[in-house]
Design an enzyme around this catalytic site. Structure first.
Site, short mmCIF file in Angstrom:
data_model
loop_
_atom_site.label_atom_id
_atom_site.label_comp_id
_atom_site.label_asym_id
_atom_site.label_seq_id
_atom_site.Cartn_x
_atom_site.Cartn_y
_atom_site.Cartn_z
N TRP A 184 42.65 14.05 16.14
CA TRP A 184 43.12 12.91 15.36
C TRP A 184 42.01 12.22 14.58
CZ3 TRP A 184 40.72 8.40 16.86
CH2 TRP A 184 40.20 8.35 18.17
N TRP A 223 47.04 6.44 14.26
CA TRP A 223 46.65 7.81 14.58
C TRP A 223 46.65 8.08 16.08
CZ3 TRP A 223 46.43 12.31 12.26
CH2 TRP A 223 46.52 12.33 10.87
#
Length: 478
Positions: A368, A391
């Protein structure tokens, strides 16, 4: 002399630092000056998108002119990194005879460290520093659990936030009154420090700057869209959102102004999903949640997951797969359309942000952090707290109840939220003539027509989903 330091709060109205600096004094009282610090190298290190830098500098230009009409001079310091700020600011304070510095609290770790160094440097000159809350409706640390800890899940935070707001209330402060004769203002484009490294300073025509523009957008949304927001916000081809995020991120409008305007529009503050306007208010509370988290969990500013055990996840760093995602070449139309839109405009609809983040982390199994950095490098509304929070939520490493099994199906997401394919056809022009029933799975139709201009799916979503779930299931719990 008092000095107010503008950062991500580029506005006159509802600005606690500016109001405290000006106080109730008239023009014959202690003079006031203002400051903005430009740090191009630091901005690049923080992955600030060129479009966001342009937006901020254009707003600084507008702010400088507004301050000049009030008799307040906006000084501009250009230093390459935060490490240079304390000395440069101390020198300016000596030059101006500053005795008190006012600024709204920064929430990011590097910025907090910078501010600590400024406090220490100015103390040597007997300049007092006053840090205020200008970034949240309720200051970080106000909304805590019964054991005085930060909430780890949003829903109880939201309930506690609403209760705290009822208890505390809030006031919207007007812009300060003029403090003297109007002053001249030299536009940034005419200044010697504006060079190629700094970039463009004129506003993007798609994103006009100014407090008046931010308020216009706010009231247009409240008049035309807020009551239907819960039904329209997830459809990227519709104008169903407020499109205020760049203005909130730069502080051109405050979250308190948004809440106050919502209350005025509805005749009261909604308290539950059953009440009109609550869905949008809840989005503002999500923003507060992530900002509070960033202050109270410093590791979030240091590339660390909120859930420590997820640091052991075997993420991929495949550069070719990542490049295909960045460029919109995944073979999943809604993902590709979203990424191409981001690359072209510097903005992405929130539903699409969730879809593409899920695809990168749960379908491609890519870390991520790569997606977080890429978003920051492109978004006009890039904001560390919201971007990191979003995220980590999508990746399953963040503040959420049980997210590891949440894996968005990019095909069904496209079918559900772009059913006629209006958004996909706008950005994936290779598919502009694909019939609606095939649009979100166009490959068989394209093969039947002998066309090969659109890539095949990078992965089988069903198989990739199972791999992602297994990644989390095999983690050792702390």
């Amino acid at each position: 002399m008092r000095l107010v330091w503008f950062r991500n709060d580029l506005r006159l109205a509802d600005n606690p630092a500016l109001r405290s600096c000006c106080g109730n004094a008239g023009a014959d009282e202690e003079p006031v000056a203002a400051l903005f610090v430009i740090s191009p190298t630091q901005w690049r290190q923080h992955k600030m998108a060129p479009i966001r830098q342009r937006f901020i500098l254009a707003q600084v230009d507008a702010l400088g002119l507004e301050l000049a009409t009030l008799g307040i001079e906006l000084h501009l310091l250009r230093v390459e990194t935060f490490a240079e700020v304390p000395a440069a600011l101390a020198s300016l304070c000596r030059e101006l005879g500053v005795t008190r510095l006012y600024a709204n609290q920064a929430i990011e770790l590097d910025e907090q460290r910078r501010d600590g160094a400024v406090t220490a440097a100015l103390a040597e000159q007997e300049v007092s520093c006053h840090w205020l809350n200008g970034c949240c409706v309720l200051p970080p640390g106000r909304v805590l659990t019964g054991s005085r800890e930060m909430f780890k899940v949003f829903t109880p935070f939201s309930r506690a936030w609403l209760k705290a707001l009822d208890e505390d209330g809030f006031v919207i402060h007007r812009a300060p009154a003029p403090r003297g004769d109007s002053l001249p203002w030299q536009p940034l484009a005419e200044r010697a420090f504006v060079d190629e490294a700094l970039g463009e300073t004129t506003p993007d025509p798609h994103w006009p700057v100014g407090e008046a523009e931010a308020l216009r957008r706010l009231h247009a949304f409240l008049d035309q869209g807020v009551l239907d927001y819960g039904e329209t916000r997830d459809f990227p081809a519709m104008a169903g959102t407020s499109v205020l995020s760049p203005y909130l991120a730069a502080g051109i409008i405050s979250p308190r102004q948004c809440v106050a305007a919502l209350q005025q529009r509805l005749g009261g503050r909604p308290q539950s999903k059953a009440q009109p306007g609550f869905v949008w208010l809840n989005e503002l509370i999500w923003r507060e949640f992530y900002r509070h988290l960033l202050v109270l969990v410093p590791g979030l500013s240091m590339n660390r997951p909120f859930k420590p055990e997820t640091a052991a996840l075997p993420w991929s760093w495949d550069p070719d797969a990542f490049a295909a995602w960045c460029e919109g070449r995944t073979g999943y139309p809604i993902v590709d359309a979203a990424m191409r839109c981001l690359n072209a405009t510097g903005w992405m609809h929130n539903r699409l942000r969730m879809i593409v983040a899920s695809f990168l982390t749960k379908d491609l199994h890519i870390h991520w952090r790569l997606g977080e950095d890429y978003f920051m490098s492109k978004l006009i509304d890039g904001d560390l707290a919201a971007n990191n929070g979003g995220w980590q939520w999508a990746a399953g490493t963040g503040a959420d109840a049980a997210p590891y099994f949440r894996v968005f199906n990019p095909t069904t997401q496209g079918q559900r939220f772009d059913p006629q394919g209006e958004f996909v056809r706008t950005w994936v022009t290779e598919l502009i003539d694909v019939p609606e029933p095939y649009l979100h799975q166009p490959h068989e139709w394209l093969r039947a027509k002998g066309r090969d201009g659109y890539p095949a799916p990078m992965v089988d979503h069903g198989k990739a989903r199972l791999v992602a779930i297994d990644m989390f299931r095999h983690l050792e719990k702390p």
